[in-house]
Scaffold this motif. Structure first.
Motif, mmCIF file in Angstrom:
data_model
loop_
_atom_site.group_PDB
_atom_site.id
_atom_site.type_symbol
_atom_site.label_atom_id
_atom_site.label_comp_id
_atom_site.label_asym_id
_atom_site.label_seq_id
_atom_site.Cartn_x
_atom_site.Cartn_y
_atom_site.Cartn_z
ATOM 1 N N GLU A 1 -8.438 -1.770 7.107
ATOM 2 C CA GLU A 1 -7.228 -2.209 5.995
ATOM 3 C C GLU A 1 -7.056 -1.049 5.085
ATOM 4 O O GLU A 1 -5.980 -0.753 4.691
ATOM 5 N N TYR A 2 -8.274 -0.382 4.654
ATOM 6 C CA TYR A 2 -8.137 0.847 3.635
ATOM 7 C C TYR A 2 -7.075 1.786 4.077
ATOM 8 O O TYR A 2 -6.299 2.230 3.553
ATOM 9 N N CYS A 3 -7.214 2.262 5.417
ATOM 10 C CA CYS A 3 -6.304 3.380 6.153
ATOM 11 C C CYS A 3 -4.984 2.959 6.049
ATOM 12 O O CYS A 3 -3.962 3.489 5.773
ATOM 13 N N ALA A 4 -4.700 1.350 6.306
ATOM 14 C CA ALA A 4 -3.226 1.154 6.119
ATOM 15 C C ALA A 4 -2.757 0.911 4.843
ATOM 16 O O ALA A 4 -1.512 1.452 4.749
ATOM 17 N N LEU A 5 -3.578 0.745 3.592
ATOM 18 C CA LEU A 5 -3.208 0.627 2.470
ATOM 19 C C LEU A 5 -2.933 2.152 1.997
ATOM 20 O O LEU A 5 -2.206 2.517 1.321
ATOM 21 N N GLN A 6 -3.584 3.120 2.357
ATOM 22 C CA GLN A 6 -3.528 4.476 2.189
ATOM 23 C C GLN A 6 -1.939 4.954 2.716
ATOM 24 O O GLN A 6 -1.312 5.878 2.054
ATOM 25 N N LYS A 7 -1.677 4.384 3.660
ATOM 26 C CA LYS A 7 -0.254 4.883 4.513
ATOM 27 C C LYS A 7 0.682 4.247 3.532
ATOM 28 O O LYS A 7 1.878 4.801 3.153
ATOM 29 N N ILE A 8 0.568 3.016 3.319
ATOM 30 C CA ILE A 8 1.759 2.303 2.093
ATOM 31 C C ILE A 8 1.674 3.041 0.946
ATOM 32 O O ILE A 8 2.988 3.321 0.258
ATOM 33 N N VAL A 9 0.602 3.716 0.375
ATOM 34 C CA VAL A 9 0.808 4.198 -1.062
ATOM 35 C C VAL A 9 1.505 5.775 -0.726
ATOM 36 O O VAL A 9 2.053 6.058 -1.846
ATOM 37 N N ALA B 1 -7.572 5.607 -4.496
ATOM 38 C CA ALA B 1 -8.310 6.773 -4.916
ATOM 39 C C ALA B 1 -9.868 6.615 -5.262
ATOM 40 O O ALA B 1 -10.534 7.220 -4.946
ATOM 41 N N VAL B 2 -10.109 5.448 -5.714
ATOM 42 C CA VAL B 2 -11.502 5.083 -6.300
ATOM 43 C C VAL B 2 -12.261 4.728 -4.931
ATOM 44 O O VAL B 2 -13.289 5.185 -5.132
ATOM 45 N N PHE B 3 -11.660 4.109 -4.052
ATOM 46 C CA PHE B 3 -12.719 3.691 -2.956
ATOM 47 C C PHE B 3 -12.541 4.668 -1.809
ATOM 48 O O PHE B 3 -12.986 4.195 -0.699
ATOM 49 N N HIS B 4 -12.163 5.521 -1.830
ATOM 50 C CA HIS B 4 -11.787 6.619 -0.765
ATOM 51 C C HIS B 4 -13.366 6.983 -0.386
ATOM 52 O O HIS B 4 -13.546 7.001 0.784
ATOM 53 N N PRO B 5 -14.244 7.306 -1.358
ATOM 54 C CA PRO B 5 -15.651 7.748 -0.913
ATOM 55 C C PRO B 5 -16.183 6.642 -0.167
ATOM 56 O O PRO B 5 -16.976 6.708 0.785
ATOM 57 N N LEU B 6 -15.953 5.483 -0.406
ATOM 58 C CA LEU B 6 -16.538 4.230 0.442
ATOM 59 C C LEU B 6 -16.037 4.110 1.900
ATOM 60 O O LEU B 6 -16.880 3.976 2.803
ATOM 61 N N ALA B 7 -14.834 4.360 1.845
ATOM 62 C CA ALA B 7 -14.460 4.522 3.484
ATOM 63 C C ALA B 7 -14.773 5.712 4.265
ATOM 64 O O ALA B 7 -15.064 5.698 5.357
ATOM 65 N N PHE B 8 -14.935 6.895 3.316
ATOM 66 C CA PHE B 8 -15.386 7.974 4.050
ATOM 67 C C PHE B 8 -16.709 7.704 4.447
ATOM 68 O O PHE B 8 -17.227 8.236 5.745
ATOM 69 N N ALA B 9 -17.663 7.005 3.682
ATOM 70 C CA ALA B 9 -19.127 7.088 3.985
ATOM 71 C C ALA B 9 -19.175 5.991 5.291
ATOM 72 O O ALA B 9 -20.127 6.186 6.075
ATOM 73 N N LEU B 10 -18.464 4.895 5.360
ATOM 74 C CA LEU B 10 -18.402 4.147 6.461
ATOM 75 C C LEU B 10 -17.919 4.889 7.748
ATOM 76 O O LEU B 10 -18.490 4.893 8.837
#
Length: 634
Positions: A370-378, A410-419
């Protein structure tokens, strides 16, 4: 080339022996007064030519017409001699016959059987495809009359390949000193499936290797004894009982309870409340106390723990915070976009325009997807967003909602990277977990003061990280795995704890058998250091007080003072290298066992193929182990 023509033509002399362009042709067969040759310039296409033994004019014409670059200058034109048949079949028919024979040698029945076998195993095809008329016609048309094997031959080939695979895998594991396994129970289609995968680090290249050991249907009730007994049987079947360092599982309470009951030496397994969605039923029955089923140490899946922080703690903080309404209004519009794109509720022109935007639509609702999809919308421009909303006929995202999404990304990019780091099976080790979690907290706290919407959420997530990873931070095994990883050494520790860690390393290194210490060659990097350096933040290297002892302690001292980040640097520290193999064999994720379960169509394959449980398991293990064993690659 002359030797080839001499061998093919015997003592009969031909004009091609003294011809300056004879190296462009290979002798194939004798045809009365003529010889058959293959044009080497036409390869890999089979192009057989007939020429007189006393003349090369036919071959020169071929070179002049087809291969002008070979510098074959035409001689004076000669009159065409009348072909002498003498009651024999024409030269064209003989040439065609020879070509067919050569092609048939290139495509053998054995090769066709192997290709069909791979097709069925790799793609989980039903066995009855061998009886389909269309499939038989396809194979016959592509192979000039050959046919696929029948079902009896296929079952025999599955049996033979499975036995070879198990023998080869057992031999590989016999030479491995440490292994880690992952295990899980998955309920689907009214039945329960039990899976086990095995992982180890190659002693020479330090590359991660993986294989599937079991994928069986569990009959009857799921009890503590049945699950524990199945794990024991799988480990014993491959002779790895004494080599398993840990068994990694998800955080499901029923499954963890098995290890709690049968843990060696009364090891305490702290139960983390929560049931994973893949466990269909709670284990039943009381464990038999007289059963000596001692299982390896359990390792909770850090990746699953991080996912639970997102699914529970993050969600609770968002839903109860002051921006709750803004979050719901924003995500409802985003989900409307995904829903319409996913169900193709747009016209062809609109679909083509959206495709040019390369819009991502999460197929599975998991947070990192879901985060990657939001990243694309942004990343879409304002014009593209307006066009997207109009074509899909959905409510447009307002400026405040877009600001909310941008801060979210921007804030939760580290969380996605860690996963992503935790789920990278080939390049991930247990020693990566503590620095990743510590760096994740640092990255989140960097945004806390400047965050407009997510300040309170960051505080909640950081607190959840401390709580849920408390057991891991206190684990000596996890600390040793981190300390023996050159990328981190002791740089992640505060000054007050480094001396204690040095003492722990020295004690462990002193127990290493000198016979296990050997020189190693060049190895691969532990991970993509260039990109990960931007993520990890654990301070700069600091000097540790000099240790006076010689031998083991001196090696430890030199190691912790070093700055090399690649595994190649371990060749200078043989004892540390052995400790790295021991403690970093453990995976920080159950992603491999989840991939085994999630292979497309495998859980329904037994019903579709009408396979017995035994053959269903064999097909799935062959499929998973295709890259680690040579059974399907020979």
């Amino acid at each position: 080339m002359d030797a080839e023509f001499d061998e093919g033509c015997g003592e009969t002399k031909s004009a091609i022996h003294s011809w300056r362009y004879r190296h462009h042709f290979t002798y194939k067969a004798d045809q009365g007064k003529n010889i058959i040759v293959q044009c080497n310039l036409c390869l890999p296409r089979v192009n057989l030519l007939s020429t007189s033994k006393t003349s090369t004019s036919n071959l020169k014409k071929h070179l002049d017409r087809t291969h002008l670059g070979c510098d074959a200058r035409p001689d004076a034109k000669r009159g065409r001699k009348k072909e002498d048949n003498n009651g024999e079949e024409s030269s064209y028919c003989q040439l065609k016959k020879i070509k067919a024979e050569i092609l048939s040698k290139c495509t053998t029945q054995e090769k066709i059987d192997d290709l069909v076998f791979r097709f069925i195993v790799e793609d989980c095809q039903p066995f009855h495809v061998l009886e389909q008329p269309g499939f038989n016609k396809l194979i016959a048309g592509l192979t000039k009359g050959l046919h696929p094997m029948d079902s009896v031959t296929l079952f025999a080939k599955v049996d033979h390949s499975f036995l070879r695979m198990r023998e080869e895998l057992t031999t590989k594991l016999a030479s491995v000193q440490y292994v880690c396994t992952t295990a899980d129970v998955w309920s689907a289609g009214g039945g329960s499936f039990f899976g086990v995968t095995c992982h180890w680090i190659d002693g020479d290249s330090l590359e991660r290797k993986s294989a599937a050991l079991g994928f069986a249907r569990m009959q009857g009730r799921l009890t503590y004894d049945s699950v524990a007994g199945r794990i024991r049987d799988v480990h014993a079947a491959y002779g790895i009982e004494s080599k398993v360092q840990t068994t990694v599982t998800d955080n499901a309470s029923p499954f963890v309870a098995v290890f709690k009951e049968f843990a060696p030496d009364g090891t305490d397994v702290n139960d983390d409340v929560g049931v994973h969605e893949n466990v269909g039923a709670v284990l039943e029955g009381e464990p038999e106390q007289d059963m000596l089923l001692f299982l390896p140490t359990i390792q909770r899946c850090p990746s699953h723990t991080l996912e639970r922080i997102v699914a529970e703690d993050f969600w609770q903080a968002v839903s109860q915070g002051p921006m709750c309404q803004l979050y719901y209004s924003t995500m409802s519009k985003v989900f409307s976009i995904w829903s319409k794109c996913h169900h193709l509720q747009v016209g062809m022109e609109a679909a083509e325009a959206i495709r040019k935007m390369a819009l991502l639509v999460p197929a599975v609702i998991r947070w990192n997807v879901e985060y990657c999809a939001l990243q694309k919308i942004v990343s879409l421009t304002e014009r593209e967003l307006t066009e997207l909303s109009a074509r899909l006929d959905v409510a447009r995202l307002q400026p405040e909602e877009m600001d909310f999404l941008r801060e979210y990304v921007a804030v939760f990019h580290p969380l996605a990277f860690a996963l992503e780091l935790f789920q990278a099976e080939q390049k991930c080790y247990l020693g990566l977990v503590i620095p990743t979690v510590l760096s994740l907290k640092n990255k989140l706290n960097e945004h806390k003061d400047s965050a407009k919407y997510f300040g309170d959420v960051i505080v909640s997530v950081a607190s959840a990280i401390d709580t849920r990873f408390r057991e891991l931070f206190a684990s000596d095994e996890a600390k040793l795995a981190t300390a023996t990883t050159p990328q981190f050494r002791l740089w992640w520790l505060p000054d007050s704890e480094r001396e204690e860690m040095c003492s722990l390393l020295t004690g462990e290194a002193s127990q290493v058998d000198p016979c296990d210490v050997f020189e190693v060659g060049a190895t691969r990097n532990v991970s993509t250091i260039k990109s990960e350096d931007d993520f990890f933040s654990y301070g700069s290297p600091k000097r540790t007080a000099h240790i006076q002892e010689r031998g083991v302690a001196e090696e430890i001292h030199k190691y912790v003072e070093g700055t090399g980040k690649s595994l190649e640097s371990l060749q200078d520290f043989p004892r540390i290298r052995q400790l790295f193999l021991k403690y970093n064999t453990t995976l920080p994720s159950t992603a491999p066992i989840q991939r085994l379960f999630s292979q497309k169509g495998n859980l329904a394959a037994s019903h579709r193929n009408f396979l017995t449980d035994e053959y269903f398991e064999r097909i799935q293990l062959l499929r998973y182990n295709i890259n680690v064993c040579s059974v399907l690659n020979s």
